[in-house]
Write an enzyme that holds these catalytic residues in place. Structure first.
Site, PDB file in Angstrom:
ATOM      1  N   ASN A  84     -25.147 -10.454  12.386  1.00 12.55           N
ATOM      2  CA  ASN A  84     -25.315  -9.351  13.324  1.00 12.55           C
ATOM      3  C   ASN A  84     -26.478  -9.659  14.255  1.00 12.55           C
ATOM      4  O   ASN A  84     -27.553 -10.049  13.807  1.00 12.55           O
ATOM      5  CB  ASN A  84     -25.594  -8.056  12.540  1.00 12.55           C
ATOM      6  CG  ASN A  84     -25.688  -6.833  13.428  1.00 12.55           C
ATOM      7  OD1 ASN A  84     -25.426  -6.902  14.621  1.00 12.55           O
ATOM      8  ND2 ASN A  84     -26.064  -5.722  12.849  1.00 12.55           N
TER       9      ASN A  84
ATOM     10  N   GLY B   3     -23.788  -6.020  10.515  1.00  9.07           N
ATOM     11  CA  GLY B   3     -22.737  -6.275  11.485  1.00  9.07           C
ATOM     12  C   GLY B   3     -21.532  -5.372  11.353  1.00  9.07           C
ATOM     13  O   GLY B   3     -20.578  -5.480  12.124  1.00  9.07           O
TER      14      GLY B   3
ATOM     15  N   SER C 215     -29.441  -6.448  13.639  1.00 10.38           N
ATOM     16  CA  SER C 215     -29.382  -5.978  12.254  1.00 10.38           C
ATOM     17  C   SER C 215     -30.625  -5.178  11.886  1.00 10.38           C
ATOM     18  O   SER C 215     -31.761  -5.632  12.089  1.00 10.38           O
ATOM     19  CB  SER C 215     -29.252  -7.179  11.309  1.00 10.38           C
ATOM     20  OG  SER C 215     -29.331  -6.775   9.966  1.00 10.38           O
TER      21      SER C 215
ATOM     22  N   GLU D 143     -25.761  -6.483  -1.039  1.00 16.41           N
ATOM     23  CA  GLU D 143     -26.004  -7.841  -0.559  1.00 16.41           C
ATOM     24  C   GLU D 143     -25.746  -8.860  -1.664  1.00 16.41           C
ATOM     25  O   GLU D 143     -26.139  -8.665  -2.818  1.00 16.41           O
ATOM     26  CB  GLU D 143     -27.440  -7.982  -0.033  1.00 16.41           C
ATOM     27  CG  GLU D 143     -27.675  -7.186   1.231  1.00 16.41           C
ATOM     28  CD  GLU D 143     -28.982  -7.527   1.926  1.00 16.41           C
ATOM     29  OE1 GLU D 143     -29.150  -7.119   3.093  1.00 16.41           O
ATOM     30  OE2 GLU D 143     -29.840  -8.195   1.303  1.00 16.41           O
TER      31      GLU D 143
END
Length: 787
Positions: free
Chosen positions: A223, A172, A226, A448
């Site tokens: 998002n 995003g 994505s 992440e």
């Protein structure tokens, strides 16, 4: 005098304060729980009043940074490295101020651009009609990712040097749009050389995106579009700087998203596009909510999946795919949907696995669209056939094993289709002549850190660690060059990398992933044994730890954050194997494309082993190029324009490596003040005569008076370079000197007031006699006047 004793005065950076009775105090950045770093003023009692008017008490000294150059608070810079005080608070304030004015791009030196996703595409200064201005190198243009494209293109053409532009950020943050924008710029720059790029080639470059987005992108919580894979696009040029071809390499497709997704998410776009299209009936498909992978969120606001299906098919045609190839591509997707409806039960009379009610029809629909034998497919889903010499042994699967085999088949055929699409695109984009040079665009997954992190996150974060190490080294080298241009000696500056963390994860013999591969050779399902092994091996490593509560997990200290990894299914995910018999069924398909998917361009090895090799090859390629970076940031979790969340933005600045830039700078001389600013700030520490000297002389004298060695501070041609601890020491000395001045002035004032009071008491009688005589004289004069 009022300044030193805390009287009223100016507000932030020279702006008038709304209440002059408020004590001015010292300007600080302080760390708050709700707003990350904030600007405030700290009073004598230690209370901090924030810029937004809130009062904060009991803030730890470690969470407070005293601002040296208040005049620079409202200075707007388009380069974060030009901030006089390179601190997280100053950096965040600058980014926030620029975002409020729709200035979404900011330089970080000459080779890095920070890009904030504005969630709108109509900002006047960034429209595509401005591309020619950047190609021409017009002065005074606002920062843009096109600056990175311009520098890369000019360096490639001028010095015949290959380039790499690394685009990173969380889902995003705008990575995909950034790459699209760069491609527009590079195509325009190619055309500006006077020899136009072949029109068909331009159309094919444009057509790559909808195909890869359809089959490799999905809606996530963060998002709506994505990318669930990493991509390296190599744009190839001839000697005239004209685009002649391109080549795409993909990394770590999220195979699990073929069959499942999180809450409020979707699997790959391809499934929904096919289900929304008129072709769905041709493949015997129902509505999306009939298929387990697509249950939940079906539609995306503002997206017409049927229109996207048409665009994808048009793009496939542009890329040279035949009608039968396009048909076979969608039949692979349709077959997965049908197969995912197949369920298994236990026959209570025989305790054997059987097809659940209704599943026989779904299995035949899958076999029909894949053009494979239905009975053979059923057999391979429910049994395992092995051969020992001349003897054939058939073992029946449990319900869970049959389900796992079904899912493995779906994931493998989809991943094989994705590889085929990449290969098809590359064949179409292959240049007729050998390219002279190229510019690589790396669209890579960002760091992440979720509530539950698994093997996928470990691989992604390993990639970010390796790329961050490369970035740190580049920034460190650039920082040394700036110091040397100012005449600063750099032997006192040390480079600290994250090689220890990379080795901890990926060392070929002793790393965590090496132990995982070893476990997969014997008992891949025994994740507990794997966890115990690495815990015993790395319990003394400062970057690894496991708490008592971590029954099925371990924790790693990454450059951006500490991440907890759950080892459940680590072994199975690492092998990601499909039984050979099931693949033989696919190979026997009557469709030539589907039958070619299995065994063609297949790389053997574990998932992590293949990925580590890809990373080594990628780094080898980047290391022989001139690199530059685009760090994409999502300024607010809500996908709406105009919103800015300091906390989440700061977290992304950390995970994207921007704060690592600050850390690298802090290893050297992070505080860099112009001579005059430095002298104005610390003139209290100088003798009065030296304060009137030219700034460069006064600055040098100040360093000498304070006996600061070159390890602590150095004076350059235009700036004074200070280490972090030196800055703190100088602030303490300045505060001590200021307190001395204040106490002295107060003492003088108290003495003067006491002398005045004593004089008044001593001469009180005389003053009263003089006043009486004056009054009597005035009365006599009045009487004489009346006569």
């Amino acid at each position: 005098f009022l300044y030193f004793i805390g009287g009223g005065g100016e507000g932030w950076g020279g702006m008038s304060s709304s209440t002059t009775s408020t004590p001015r105090g010292e300007a600080v950045y302080f760390l708050s729980q709700d707003e990350s770093w904030q600007l405030g003023r700290r009073g004598i009692d230690g209370t901090i009043r924030a810029e937004n008017g809130k009062t904060h008490k009991n803030v730890k000294d470690a969470d407070v940074y005293v601002i040296m150059d208040e005049k620079g608070l409202n200075d707007e810079t388009d380069d974060l490295l030009k901030l006089s005080e390179l601190h997280e608070g100053a950096l965040l304030r600058c980014v926030k101020m620029r975002h409020a004015k729709d200035e979404i791009y900011t330089f970080i030196g000459s080779s890095v651009v920070l890009s904030l996703n504005p969630w709108k595409y109509n900002i006047p200064s960034y429209t595509d009609d401005k591309i020619p201005l950047y190609i021409q190198g017009q002065p005074n243009l606002p920062p843009h990712i096109w600056n990175i494209g311009k520098n890369a293109y000019d360096a490639m053409v001028g010095y015949n040097q290959n380039q790499t532009i690394l685009v990173s950020g969380e889902s995003g943050a705008g990575k995909t749009e950034a790459v699209k924008s760069l491609l527009k710029f590079l195509s325009a720059a190619s055309e500006s050389r006077g020899a136009s790029t072949e029109r068909g080639l331009q159309e094919k470059i444009t057509a790559c995106n909808p195909i890869l987005e359809t089959f490799g992108n999905a809606k996530t919580v963060r998002n709506d579009n994505s990318s669930r894979f990493g991509k390296f696009l190599k744009v190839m040029y001839d000697a005239d700087g004209v685009i002649i071809g391109a080549h795409t390499t993909s990394y770590l497709l999220e195979r699990s998203r073929v069959i499942t997704s999180g809450k409020q998410e979707r699997v790959f776009h391809s499934f929904y596009q096919l289900l929304a299209s008129p072709d769905a009936a041709k493949y015997s498909l129902d509505t999306a909510d009939c298929y387990p992978p697509c249950q939940g969120v079906v539609r995306i606001d503002g997206v017409d999946d049927n229109e996207c299906f048409k665009e994808t098919c048009d793009a496939m045609t542009t890329m040279g795919m035949t009608g039968s190839e396009i048909d076979a591509t969608w039949r692979v997707v349709a077959g997965i949907l049908h197969l995912q409806r197949v369920d298994f039960d236990m026959d209570p009379s025989t305790d054997e696995t059987i097809l659940a009610d209704g599943s026989e029809a779904y299995l035949h629909q899958c076999a029909e669209v894949w053009h494979v034998n239905a009975s053979h497919l059923k057999r391979e889903l429910m049994t395992l056939t092995t051969r020992a010499g001349n003897e054939t042994v058939v073992r029946k699967h449990s319900v869970s094993k049959a389900t796992a085999t079904r899912d493995a088949v779906c994931k493998e055929i989809y991943a094989s289709l994705f590889r085929w699409l990449i290969r098809k695109i590359n064949e179409t984009m292959q240049p007729a002549d050998e390219p002279v040079s190229w510019i690589g665009l790396l669209d890579i997954f960002g760091f992440e850190h979720f509530q539950v992190n698994s093997l996928e996150q470990l691989c992604i974060n390993l990639a970010n660690e390796i790329l961050q190490n490369h970035y740190n080294e580049h920034i460190f080298t650039a920082d040394i060059a700036e110091c040397q241009s100012e005449g600063i000696e750099t032997q006192h500056v040390e480079f600290q990398d994250n090689a220890a963390v990379v080795a901890l994860i990926a060392d070929s013999a002793t790393g965590i992933l090496a132990h995982l591969d070893d476990q997969c050779k014997t008992r891949p399902e025994d994740n507990e044994s794997f966890l115990d092994t690495i815990t015993a091996k790395f319990s003394g490593d400062e970057n690894f730890h496991r708490t008592r509560l971590d029954r099925d997990a371990f924790r790693l200290r990454h450059y951006a954050a500490e991440v907890r990894y759950c080892v459940n299914n680590f072994g199975e995910k690492n092998l990601d194997s499909v039984q050979e018999g099931a693949m033989d069924v696919i190979k026997a398909s009557a469709d030539p494309l589907i039958s070619s998917l299995i065994g063609t361009d297949t790389v053997t090895g574990t998932v992590t082993g293949i990925f580590k090799k890809q990373l080594r090859d990628l780094l080898d390629m980047i290391n022989v190029t001139r690199p530059s970076w685009i760090r994409c940031i999502k300024p607010h979790p809500v996908k709406r324009p105009g919103l800015f969340d300091p906390g989440s933005t700061m977290a992304q600045l950390a995970s994207s490596g921007v704060l690592e830039t600050v850390r690298v700078r802090k290893l050297g001389y992070p505080v860099r003040l112009l001579h005059k600013v430095f002298v104005d700030r610390f003139k209290l520490l100088l003798r009065p005569a030296l304060r009137r000297a030219p700034p460069e002389v006064a600055a040098a004298s100040l360093l000498e008076v304070l006996n600061l060695s070159k390890e602590k501070a150095q004076i350059g041609t235009t700036k004074v370079f200070l280490r972090s601890f030196t800055h703190t020491e100088l602030e303490e000395r300045r505060n001590g000197a200021r307190e001395l001045y204040v106490n002295t002035i107060r003492k003088w004032a108290k003495t003067a007031l006491a002398m005045q009071d004593a004089y008044a008491r001593k001469h009180k009688g005389l003053l009263e006699l003089l006043r009486k005589q004056r009054d009597e004289r005035a009365a006599v004069e009045d009487e004489a006047d009346s006569v």
